[in-house]
Write a protein that holds these residues in place. Structure first.
Motif, PDB file in Angstrom:
ATOM      1  N   GLY A  25      20.611 -19.634  32.489  1.00 28.36           N
ATOM      2  CA  GLY A  25      19.222 -19.962  32.160  1.00 28.36           C
ATOM      3  C   GLY A  25      18.649 -20.991  33.111  1.00 28.36           C
ATOM      4  O   GLY A  25      17.496 -20.886  33.556  1.00 28.36           O
TER       5      GLY A  25
ATOM      6  N   ALA B 284      18.513 -28.229  30.798  1.00 23.74           N
ATOM      7  CA  ALA B 284      19.904 -27.922  30.435  1.00 23.74           C
ATOM      8  C   ALA B 284      20.834 -29.088  30.724  1.00 23.74           C
ATOM      9  O   ALA B 284      21.957 -29.136  30.219  1.00 23.74           O
TER      10      ALA B 284
ATOM     11  N   CYS C  29      27.881 -20.502  36.158  1.00 27.74           N
ATOM     12  CA  CYS C  29      27.641 -19.331  35.305  1.00 27.74           C
ATOM     13  C   CYS C  29      28.494 -18.140  35.702  1.00 27.74           C
ATOM     14  O   CYS C  29      28.818 -17.299  34.860  1.00 27.74           O
TER      15      CYS C  29
ATOM     16  N   ASP D 252      27.788 -17.888  25.354  1.00 22.18           N
ATOM     17  CA  ASP D 252      26.806 -18.969  25.271  1.00 22.18           C
ATOM     18  C   ASP D 252      26.832 -19.864  26.509  1.00 22.18           C
ATOM     19  O   ASP D 252      25.779 -20.312  26.980  1.00 22.18           O
ATOM     20  N   ALA D 253      28.029 -20.142  27.026  1.00 23.18           N
ATOM     21  CA  ALA D 253      28.125 -21.002  28.219  1.00 23.18           C
ATOM     22  C   ALA D 253      27.432 -20.333  29.405  1.00 23.18           C
ATOM     23  O   ALA D 253      26.722 -20.995  30.178  1.00 23.18           O
TER      24      ALA D 253
ATOM     25  N   GLU E 174      24.941 -18.164  29.214  1.00 18.76           N
ATOM     26  CA  GLU E 174      23.496 -18.160  28.973  1.00 18.76           C
ATOM     27  C   GLU E 174      22.878 -19.512  29.310  1.00 18.76           C
ATOM     28  O   GLU E 174      21.785 -19.575  29.886  1.00 18.76           O
ATOM     29  N   ARG E 175      23.558 -20.601  28.965  1.00 17.42           N
ATOM     30  CA  ARG E 175      23.018 -21.934  29.256  1.00 17.42           C
ATOM     31  C   ARG E 175      22.906 -22.164  30.758  1.00 17.42           C
ATOM     32  O   ARG E 175      21.852 -22.569  31.271  1.00 17.42           O
TER      33      ARG E 175
END
Length: 353
Positions: A116, A229, A103, A109-110, A112-113
């Motif tokens: 997360g 994930a 991260c 988006d990458a 956030e995934r």
């Protein structure tokens, strides 16, 4: 004057000041003052190997840098010096800037995934269990030196306690030893052995991930492995490395800095003993005056832009100047004034990262 030894120690090609070596290490505050006087809130500097970068000195400029990923990305593959080969894969700072599927090097988006999965897993950590680890390991470390009557609190306490706790939380208490402590300290310091130290840490974390993939356990490694994930083994190992470095290095430095301030600064010692300041307030003051990380490398310009009056080119590298921002005259005109209750420091950076 140019040519004298004092001048050449801090200056490199083009007269740019080096953000490494004696001047940067022995008098960082003096270096920040010189850079501000010469360039303003954003200054050109040289990294190890005299690689050019921008050091962001201003508080508001650092917030803009960290809060605007559309202009300043965390993806190190954008670095022009990497693309043109002027920075080699074995550069001393390679453990920090080498792109990994984590991260910290992703946006949008990458990010956030992946973030997360990290956040969800960390939220499952039992804070009461962590407190028990801290108490038990603190007692063990103090017992090791209490009969002697004196101790070197950085090497015998501050550098060891966070690693003992991190290894327990990760689920690899057997990996805690002096070598792990020294490798974690060494891998982000731009030394000649940084790459080797990084390999040692990654090998230990890879073994842990393989064990958890074969037999899940209720620990941070196990939670990351089983997260919805669907992180790969490499992604899990690299995120564990990221958490280890961020948690260990920052905590070890903060413990050492707070201990030094509380034990040696008469001003703070008197305020603590007199009940005018609590230990948490002393920690907060330290986060302003001596943040655990003085700077974070880095951000990379997505396109040509302007920051602090400087023309930044696409692919330029920038450093988040945490210590410099915390002493920005615009937010702290009087550095001797206490900052109790003010948590606007950048000790933990800012923005989505």
């Amino acid at each position: 004057p140019p040519g004298c030894p004092a001048h050449s120690m801090g200056a490199g090609p083009g007269g740019l000041r080096r953000y490494y070596g004696p001047e940067a290490e022995n008098d960082p505050a003096g270096l920040y003052a010189k850079l501000r006087a010469e360039h303003g809130s954003v200054a050109p500097v040289l990294l190890h190997g005299d690689v050019p970068a921008w050091l962001v000195l201003g508080h508001s400029e650092n917030l803009h840098l960290t809060r605007t990923p559309s202009q300043f990305s965390r993806d190190s593959r954008r670095w022009r010096a990497l693309q043109d080969g002027s920075v080699a894969p074995d550069h001393p700072l390679a453990p920090i800037f080498t792109w990994q599927p984590v991260c910290a090097f992703a946006d949008g988006d990458a990010h956030e995934r992946l973030r997360g999965a990290v956040t969800d897993s960390m939220e499952r950590i039992d804070t009461r269990g962590v407190r028990r680890h801290v108490n038990r390991f603190s007692n063990r470390l103090v017992n090791d030196f209490c009969e002697k009557g004196d101790a070197e609190l950085v090497s015998q306490f501050a550098e060891h306690l966070p690693m003992m706790v991190v290894c327990a939380v990760f689920g690899m208490p057997e990996e805690y030893n002096d070598r792990m402590v020294q490798a974690a300290r060494d891998m982000i310091r731009g030394t000649q052995t940084a790459v080797e130290s990084n390999a040692y840490v990654v090998a230990a974390l890879t073994r842990l991930v393989e064990r958890r993939r074969a037999a899940p356990e209720e620990d941070l490694a196990g939670w990351l492995v089983s997260h919805p994930a669907g992180l790969t083994d490499v992604e899990v190992a690299e995120h564990l490395r990221l958490i280890l470095v961020a948690a260990y290095e920052s905590t070890a430095n903060l413990i050492a800095n707070v201990l030094r301030m509380v034990l040696t600064d008469p001003r703070f010692r008197a305020r603590l003993s007199g009940g005018h300041m609590t230990v948490p307030e002393a920690v907060e003051q330290t986060l302003w005056d001596e943040p655990p990380f003085t700077a974070v490398f880095g951000r990379w310009a997505v396109g040509d832009t302007e920051l602090g009056g400087q023309q930044i080119k696409a692919g330029d590298a920038l450093l988040v100047g945490i210590a410099a921002a915390n002493t920005d005259p615009a937010v702290r005109p009087d550095l001797t004034a206490g900052m109790e209750g003010n948590r606007a420091h950048l000790a933990f950076s800012g923005g989505p990262h």
